[in-house]
Design a protein around this motif. Sequence first.
Motif, mmCIF file in Angstrom:
data_model
loop_
_atom_site.group_PDB
_atom_site.id
_atom_site.type_symbol
_atom_site.label_atom_id
_atom_site.label_comp_id
_atom_site.label_asym_id
_atom_site.label_seq_id
_atom_site.Cartn_x
_atom_site.Cartn_y
_atom_site.Cartn_z
ATOM 1 N N ASP A 9 0.845 -1.201 0.000
ATOM 2 C CA ASP A 9 0.000 0.000 0.000
ATOM 3 C C ASP A 9 0.879 1.250 0.000
ATOM 4 O O ASP A 9 0.847 2.026 0.942
ATOM 5 C CB ASP A 9 -0.950 -0.004 1.222
ATOM 6 N N ASP A 13 7.360 3.781 3.236
ATOM 7 C CA ASP A 13 8.251 2.643 3.513
ATOM 8 C C ASP A 13 7.968 1.481 2.566
ATOM 9 O O ASP A 13 8.860 0.680 2.288
ATOM 10 C CB ASP A 13 8.198 2.214 4.991
ATOM 11 N N ASP A 14 6.749 1.403 2.036
ATOM 12 C CA ASP A 14 6.485 0.426 0.961
ATOM 13 C C ASP A 14 7.365 0.747 -0.249
ATOM 14 O O ASP A 14 7.922 -0.160 -0.883
ATOM 15 C CB ASP A 14 5.018 0.480 0.507
ATOM 16 N N ASN A 38 -2.439 2.774 3.610
ATOM 17 C CA ASN A 38 -1.943 4.082 4.040
ATOM 18 C C ASN A 38 -2.778 5.206 3.422
ATOM 19 O O ASN A 38 -3.098 6.196 4.075
ATOM 20 C CB ASN A 38 -0.480 4.253 3.621
ATOM 21 N N ALA A 77 -3.627 6.344 6.852
ATOM 22 C CA ALA A 77 -2.475 6.938 7.539
ATOM 23 C C ALA A 77 -1.885 8.054 6.688
ATOM 24 O O ALA A 77 -0.662 8.195 6.582
ATOM 25 C CB ALA A 77 -1.431 5.864 7.838
ATOM 26 N N HIS A 81 2.003 9.512 5.725
ATOM 27 C CA HIS A 81 2.577 9.287 4.389
ATOM 28 C C HIS A 81 2.275 10.428 3.414
ATOM 29 O O HIS A 81 2.695 10.366 2.251
ATOM 30 C CB HIS A 81 2.058 7.955 3.829
ATOM 31 N N ILE A 123 2.990 -6.201 2.908
ATOM 32 C CA ILE A 123 3.448 -5.065 3.708
ATOM 33 C C ILE A 123 2.367 -3.987 3.842
ATOM 34 O O ILE A 123 2.663 -2.827 4.089
ATOM 35 C CB ILE A 123 4.779 -4.483 3.138
ATOM 36 N N MET A 149 4.995 -7.573 7.158
ATOM 37 C CA MET A 149 5.278 -6.527 8.144
ATOM 38 C C MET A 149 3.953 -6.247 8.821
ATOM 39 O O MET A 149 2.982 -5.839 8.170
ATOM 40 C CB MET A 149 5.789 -5.250 7.466
ATOM 41 N N ASN A 157 1.220 1.149 17.205
ATOM 42 C CA ASN A 157 1.663 2.476 16.753
ATOM 43 C C ASN A 157 0.453 3.350 16.400
ATOM 44 O O ASN A 157 0.379 4.504 16.790
ATOM 45 C CB ASN A 157 2.686 2.401 15.608
ATOM 46 N N GLU A 163 -0.844 -2.286 15.791
ATOM 47 C CA GLU A 163 -0.004 -1.823 14.677
ATOM 48 C C GLU A 163 -0.923 -1.524 13.488
ATOM 49 O O GLU A 163 -1.959 -2.174 13.305
ATOM 50 C CB GLU A 163 1.019 -2.934 14.354
ATOM 51 N N PHE A 164 -0.545 -0.576 12.632
ATOM 52 C CA PHE A 164 -1.446 -0.090 11.584
ATOM 53 C C PHE A 164 -1.983 -1.186 10.659
ATOM 54 O O PHE A 164 -3.195 -1.259 10.394
ATOM 55 C CB PHE A 164 -0.764 1.011 10.749
ATOM 56 N N ASN A 165 -1.108 -2.034 10.106
ATOM 57 C CA ASN A 165 -1.573 -3.018 9.121
ATOM 58 C C ASN A 165 -2.578 -3.994 9.728
ATOM 59 O O ASN A 165 -3.471 -4.489 9.032
ATOM 60 C CB ASN A 165 -0.393 -3.793 8.516
ATOM 61 N N LEU A 188 6.516 -4.356 14.913
ATOM 62 C CA LEU A 188 7.123 -3.106 15.388
ATOM 63 C C LEU A 188 8.298 -3.348 16.332
ATOM 64 O O LEU A 188 9.191 -2.496 16.438
ATOM 65 C CB LEU A 188 6.072 -2.272 16.130
ATOM 66 N N TYR A 221 8.792 11.522 6.115
ATOM 67 C CA TYR A 221 8.424 10.493 7.088
ATOM 68 C C TYR A 221 9.035 10.827 8.454
ATOM 69 O O TYR A 221 8.391 10.694 9.491
ATOM 70 C CB TYR A 221 8.991 9.175 6.566
ATOM 71 N N HIS A 233 9.689 0.396 8.230
ATOM 72 C CA HIS A 233 9.124 -0.903 8.620
ATOM 73 C C HIS A 233 9.133 -1.925 7.478
ATOM 74 O O HIS A 233 9.625 -3.043 7.637
ATOM 75 C CB HIS A 233 7.668 -0.715 9.069
ATOM 76 N N ASP A 234 8.542 -1.545 6.359
ATOM 77 C CA ASP A 234 8.284 -2.529 5.304
ATOM 78 C C ASP A 234 9.563 -3.083 4.685
ATOM 79 O O ASP A 234 9.593 -4.233 4.224
ATOM 80 C CB ASP A 234 7.413 -1.902 4.202
#
Length: 307
Positions: A9, A13-14, A38, A77, A81, A123, A149, A157, A163-165, A188, A221, A233-234
Amino acid sequence: MTKVLIDCDPGIDDAMALALAAGAPGIELVAITTVGGNVDLSLTTANALALREFLDLGDIPVTPGSAGALLHRTVRAGDIHGDTGLGGAVLPAPLLAVSEGHAVDRIIDTLRAAPGEITLVAIGPLTNIALAVRREPRIVEWARDLVIMGGSFTRGNHNPAAEFNMLADPEAAAIVFEAGWTVKMLGLDVTLTAVVTSAVLDRMRPLGRLAELLVPAAQFYGAVTDLAGPAIHDACAVAYVMDPSLVTMVPAVVNVEVIGEYTRGMTVVDFRLRERRANALVATGLDAGRFWDVVLGAYVRLAERLG
Ligand code: BDR
Ligand code: CA
């Protein structure tokens, strides 16, 4: 050569993870599928298309998938991003279009065509992977590996627990963890140690055209996180595929909380293995020094190609 399909997405970081896969000497990126996460699916797909050409990935398929979560409202997010999803980076408009069809079919067909060969790297929110596993449960056997991830055994987070995902589609995550494979989970706990410090940023600056993506994206970021720099992260998931010895993995049973008022999207990680066999290998440590040598080595290699 490890053949890899990345479900993503993008996402700053992707984008850095895709750049890493593009430069990794041992990885052949065979397809990119996109998911809303994101930012909206239209943007994650547009970014994936722009990245495919910017990163010189030829005509590998870019196939859009699920726009939103299986059951619940969408979480985004964009504050992290940026409105476009790529922070301060602006890429040339792509010439090639998306591939026909849906990401879920692309995932199934790619794995069916090469059983035991393709590593899935997810991811973003796990919506596409969950739908693929529901539609064709044999992908669990066909996949060489599933590396994600997402999650954490210590913190969240997007909120204190999640965590977001995972939060973006907890039901999908629960389906994926219960599907019968051993999910390689980079959460994370380790990804927050993969920080673009100012010293790392200095090593990105001389990378020619590639620096035009990496530097503004990382700076954007970094400005919205409270760490010593942005955590990419990714990219940890791709780095793990490149060199598993970078990461300490511990077997565990992972359940995803789908009900809790305060804990929805939390990954509940049980390392005791008393009642069930492990459904995951969970990352507990990352050799951050060596991680950056591997990542920047791949970026240098890619930069030489891109000019
Ligand atoms: C994850 O959430 C997204 O914002 C990032 O792209 C990464 O996949 C980190 O929690
Ligand atoms: Ca992501």
